[in-house]
Design a protein around this motif. Structure first.
Motif, PDB file in Angstrom:
ATOM      1  N   SER A 302       0.831  -1.199   0.000  1.00 45.03           N
ATOM      2  CA  SER A 302       0.000   0.000   0.000  1.00 45.03           C
ATOM      3  C   SER A 302       0.860   1.240   0.000  1.00 45.03           C
ATOM      4  O   SER A 302       2.056   1.186   0.295  1.00 45.03           O
ATOM      5  N   GLY A 303       0.247   2.381  -0.298  1.00 40.04           N
ATOM      6  CA  GLY A 303       0.967   3.642  -0.312  1.00 40.04           C
ATOM      7  C   GLY A 303       1.559   3.983   1.042  1.00 40.04           C
ATOM      8  O   GLY A 303       2.527   4.718   1.141  1.00 40.04           O
ATOM      9  N   GLY A 304       0.941   3.485   2.133  1.00 37.87           N
ATOM     10  CA  GLY A 304       1.452   3.773   3.472  1.00 37.87           C
ATOM     11  C   GLY A 304       2.404   2.724   3.979  1.00 37.87           C
ATOM     12  O   GLY A 304       2.834   2.774   5.136  1.00 37.87           O
ATOM     13  N   GLY A 305       2.748   1.746   3.121  1.00 34.75           N
ATOM     14  CA  GLY A 305       3.565   0.636   3.578  1.00 34.75           C
ATOM     15  C   GLY A 305       5.044   0.806   3.358  1.00 34.75           C
ATOM     16  O   GLY A 305       5.782  -0.171   3.391  1.00 34.75           O
ATOM     17  N   ILE A 306       5.510   2.024   3.101  1.00 32.15           N
ATOM     18  CA  ILE A 306       6.930   2.258   2.874  1.00 32.15           C
ATOM     19  C   ILE A 306       7.427   3.269   3.902  1.00 32.15           C
ATOM     20  O   ILE A 306       6.893   4.372   4.011  1.00 32.15           O
ATOM     21  N   GLN A 307       8.445   2.881   4.658  1.00 32.40           N
ATOM     22  CA  GLN A 307       9.006   3.757   5.689  1.00 32.40           C
ATOM     23  C   GLN A 307      10.465   4.026   5.388  1.00 32.40           C
ATOM     24  O   GLN A 307      11.213   3.120   5.020  1.00 32.40           O
ATOM     25  N   PHE A 308      10.890   5.274   5.568  1.00 32.80           N
ATOM     26  CA  PHE A 308      12.236   5.702   5.194  1.00 32.80           C
ATOM     27  C   PHE A 308      13.075   6.021   6.425  1.00 32.80           C
ATOM     28  O   PHE A 308      12.577   6.556   7.414  1.00 32.80           O
ATOM     29  N   ALA A 309      14.361   5.698   6.356  1.00 34.87           N
ATOM     30  CA  ALA A 309      15.299   5.997   7.432  1.00 34.87           C
ATOM     31  C   ALA A 309      16.671   6.236   6.805  1.00 34.87           C
ATOM     32  O   ALA A 309      16.851   6.120   5.593  1.00 34.87           O
ATOM     33  N   THR A 310      17.631   6.591   7.645  1.00 34.53           N
ATOM     34  CA  THR A 310      19.015   6.805   7.222  1.00 34.53           C
ATOM     35  C   THR A 310      19.916   5.990   8.131  1.00 34.53           C
ATOM     36  O   THR A 310      19.634   5.849   9.330  1.00 34.53           O
ATOM     37  N   ILE A 311      20.986   5.432   7.595  1.00 39.28           N
ATOM     38  CA  ILE A 311      21.886   4.639   8.425  1.00 39.28           C
ATOM     39  C   ILE A 311      22.449   5.496   9.564  1.00 39.28           C
ATOM     40  O   ILE A 311      22.573   6.710   9.429  1.00 39.28           O
ATOM     41  N   PRO A 312      22.801   4.889  10.703  1.00 42.10           N
ATOM     42  CA  PRO A 312      23.436   5.661  11.770  1.00 42.10           C
ATOM     43  C   PRO A 312      24.804   6.164  11.316  1.00 42.10           C
ATOM     44  O   PRO A 312      25.566   5.445  10.658  1.00 42.10           O
ATOM     45  N   VAL A 313      25.095   7.408  11.641  1.00 40.65           N
ATOM     46  CA  VAL A 313      26.383   7.997  11.278  1.00 40.65           C
ATOM     47  C   VAL A 313      27.015   8.607  12.519  1.00 40.65           C
ATOM     48  O   VAL A 313      26.349   8.890  13.509  1.00 40.65           O
ATOM     49  N   GLY A 314      28.325   8.802  12.467  1.00 38.12           N
ATOM     50  CA  GLY A 314      29.050   9.434  13.554  1.00 38.12           C
ATOM     51  C   GLY A 314      29.341  10.887  13.218  1.00 38.12           C
ATOM     52  O   GLY A 314      28.431  11.688  13.013  1.00 38.12           O
ATOM     53  N   ASN A 315      30.607  11.217  13.114  1.00 36.99           N
ATOM     54  CA  ASN A 315      31.034  12.582  12.841  1.00 36.99           C
ATOM     55  C   ASN A 315      30.741  12.927  11.374  1.00 36.99           C
ATOM     56  O   ASN A 315      31.282  12.300  10.460  1.00 36.99           O
ATOM     57  N   VAL A 316      29.879  13.926  11.144  1.00 34.47           N
ATOM     58  CA  VAL A 316      29.548  14.311   9.767  1.00 34.47           C
ATOM     59  C   VAL A 316      30.574  15.277   9.180  1.00 34.47           C
ATOM     60  O   VAL A 316      30.461  15.673   8.017  1.00 34.47           O
ATOM     61  N   ASP A 317      31.563  15.644   9.978  1.00 32.27           N
ATOM     62  CA  ASP A 317      32.645  16.521   9.521  1.00 32.27           C
ATOM     63  C   ASP A 317      33.982  15.815   9.754  1.00 32.27           C
ATOM     64  O   ASP A 317      34.932  16.396  10.248  1.00 32.27           O
ATOM     65  N   LEU A 439      27.239  13.785  24.045  1.00 28.34           N
ATOM     66  CA  LEU A 439      26.735  13.898  22.675  1.00 28.34           C
ATOM     67  C   LEU A 439      26.831  15.342  22.194  1.00 28.34           C
ATOM     68  O   LEU A 439      26.190  16.229  22.749  1.00 28.34           O
ATOM     69  N   GLY A 440      27.657  15.574  21.164  1.00 28.28           N
ATOM     70  CA  GLY A 440      27.860  16.923  20.644  1.00 28.28           C
ATOM     71  C   GLY A 440      26.761  17.373  19.705  1.00 28.28           C
ATOM     72  O   GLY A 440      25.842  16.616  19.367  1.00 28.28           O
ATOM     73  N   THR A 441      26.872  18.606  19.249  1.00 24.25           N
ATOM     74  CA  THR A 441      25.832  19.190  18.405  1.00 24.25           C
ATOM     75  C   THR A 441      25.710  18.505  17.044  1.00 24.25           C
ATOM     76  O   THR A 441      24.666  18.577  16.405  1.00 24.25           O
ATOM     77  N   VAL A 442      26.788  17.834  16.568  1.00 22.85           N
ATOM     78  CA  VAL A 442      26.729  17.197  15.256  1.00 22.85           C
ATOM     79  C   VAL A 442      26.374  15.723  15.349  1.00 22.85           C
ATOM     80  O   VAL A 442      26.381  15.019  14.338  1.00 22.85           O
ATOM     81  N   TYR A 443      26.045  15.220  16.542  1.00 23.98           N
ATOM     82  CA  TYR A 443      25.718  13.798  16.678  1.00 23.98           C
ATOM     83  C   TYR A 443      24.451  13.466  15.895  1.00 23.98           C
ATOM     84  O   TYR A 443      23.427  14.131  16.026  1.00 23.98           O
ATOM     85  N   SER A 444      24.522  12.398  15.076  1.00 26.65           N
ATOM     86  CA  SER A 444      23.345  11.962  14.320  1.00 26.65           C
ATOM     87  C   SER A 444      23.309  10.453  14.192  1.00 26.65           C
ATOM     88  O   SER A 444      22.796   9.906  13.232  1.00 26.65           O
TER      89      SER A 444
END
Length: 470
Positions: A302-317, A439-444
């Motif tokens: 169904s149209g509602g049956g797809i969920q999106f996420a992003t892999i866990p990451v550490g330092n983005v810089d 946890l710093g400001t860039v933690y994701s």
């Protein structure tokens, strides 16, 4: 100019369209789609087969190419309409994996940031979007050194090698066995978004960017063609830059799923015909993909049956180059990524080997602006077997760190890996039996959204409704 907006919408279109009787009838018209031997001969799924890893996994790739799928350069008038220059490069700027668990109709999609710093097929480390170019160049050299002079054969062999290298890099990082592959370029994104009559999106703020051509008001709006491309290409002026752009990609894909399954598309023979024609003209699929069998498997999505996420990451810089400290990448921990990918289909994450039995209490402090972050991360660590300690806020700092006392270096390193590869530091100020996470400001990483989702604790993106983003 980097073009992250070449989202692999065609692959998702196949998924959602395949779940309908309309899709079953129309996909028979896709015999002319371009095929390539991206999947190993013994690696493809057979009709009705349930993949051994518990999920049918499809890699959607968007490639920075100013040529059609036959390798012919796009005409200048088309490039002007797309708002891009004539020069591209061999980068895969969009990487999304669709996980379809055995026996279910839920689709879990996760993005891999293009700048993720990973191990490369053939050795060494680089950003994951470089795997294609490295594989392509190596095969072209090999063929020329072997005496091949036919330019078309060299180009095709090099393209296949680049696609295979991309697939291998994704498999190595995620632990996911890729069953099928779909690739699109600039032109296919443009044409598919127009074929479905546009996609509904929503922006939290008005935005304008000359590099991508983006010029949008705040609020809900429908976009298609060059505007859709600009929407997912924009990087400058967004909070989190590439990670914010990943969110743009995800909300567009979610909107595409809704639009493909809407009555306005399914009941319109003209739109369906345009969509199928756009896929035929500009998409590359792996040679082993039996589309009609796939359609039968996907009935009921169904149209509602797809969920999106992003892999866990550490330092983005992450400054990965000692010789040139200006170069940056997104730091990722393969163990954390593998655990995240496995969790999407209910598979328990692997237990680290050699883990000492003594209980360890983990205190978590939030040094950034994200509300509830410390509590969410503490919950992630509790699920991994650590004893929850104190949570709260602390003085602001940019980067994250895991501190531990004497004798707890191994457990501290384990916590750091689980949270995306954070820096570690031994400190006599940490109480005995405790590990301290700041946890710093860039933690994701894990816990930023209650899991390996989008950074900043933003609303989860699904195909059931419109989510506003920056």
């Amino acid at each position: 100019m980097h073009v992250l907006g070449k989202i692999a919408v065609a692959g998702l279109a196949l998924v959602v369209l395949g779940g309908t009787a309309y899709g079953y009838a129309n996909l028979q018209a896709l015999d002319e789609v371009t095929r390539d031997s991206v999947i190993d001969a013994d690696g493809g799924t057979r009709p009705g087969e349930q993949p051994a890893d518990g999920s049918l996994d499809i890699l959607l790739v968007g490639r920075d190419s100013r040529a059609d799928q036959q390798g012919k350069p796009l005409p200048p008038d088309v490039l002007r309409e797309l708002r891009v220059g004539p020069n591209g490069d061999d980068l895969t700027d969009t990487l999304i994996v669709l996980r379809i668990p055995n026996g279910t109709k839920e689709v879990k999609a996760f993005s891999i940031p293009r700048d993720s710093y990973v191990s490369m097929p053939g050795g060494g480390k680089d950003k994951i979007n470089a795997a294609f170019g490295r594989g392509k160049a190596a095969e072209a050299r090999r063929l020329r050194n072997a005496g091949e002079t036919d330019k078309a054969k060299i180009e095709q062999g090099a393209l296949t090698a680049g696609r295979r290298a991309t697939r291998q890099a994704v498999e190595d990082l995620t632990g996911v066995k890729i069953d099928h592959f779909a690739e699109v370029n600039l032109l296919s994104f443009y044409e598919i978004s127009k074929a479905v009559g546009g996609v509904d999106v929503c922006l939290k703020e008005a935005t304008k960017d000359k590099n991508s051509g983006a010029d949008f008001p705040a609020g809900e709006q429908r976009i298609a063609g060059a505007d859709a491309l600009a929407f997912v290409r924009q990087r400058d002026g967004l909070p989190g830059t590439d990670l914010a752009r990943v969110r743009r990609q995800q909300v567009f894909l979610a909107g595409l799923a809704r639009q493909v399954l809407s009555a306005g598309t399914l009941a319109d023979p003209g739109k369906l015909s345009d969509l199928i024609d756009a896929v035929k003209r500009s998409v590359v699929l792996d040679a082993s993909w039996n589309l009609l069998d796939f359609v039968a498997q996907m009935r009921g999505v169904s149209g509602g049956g797809i969920q999106f996420a992003t892999i866990p990451v550490g330092n983005v810089d992450y400054r990965y180059s000692k010789s040139d400290p200006r170069l940056t990448a997104v730091q990722v921990d393969p163990a954390a990524v593998k655990a995240f990918a496995a969790s999407l289909i209910g598979t328990p994450p692997p237990v680290p080997s050699g883990r000492p039995g003594a209980p360890v209490t983990v205190d978590v402090a939030n040094a950034g602006p994200k509300e509830g972050l410390a509590a969410r991360v503490a919950g992630v660590l509790k699920d991994k077997g650590f004893t929850p300690g104190t949570t709260g806020n602390t003085a602001a700092r940019r980067t994250s760190v895991v501190r531990f006392g004497p004798g707890l270096a191994e457990r501290g390193a384990e916590v750091a890996q689980l949270l995306g590869g954070l820096a570690t530091q031994e400190s006599a100020a940490v109480p005995a039996g405790h590990v301290e996470v700041v946890l710093g400001t860039v933690y994701s990483g894990p816990g930023a959204t209650g899991g390996g989702g989008a950074p900043g604790g933003d609303e989860t993106i699904t195909s059931s409704g419109v989510v506003c983003v920056y």
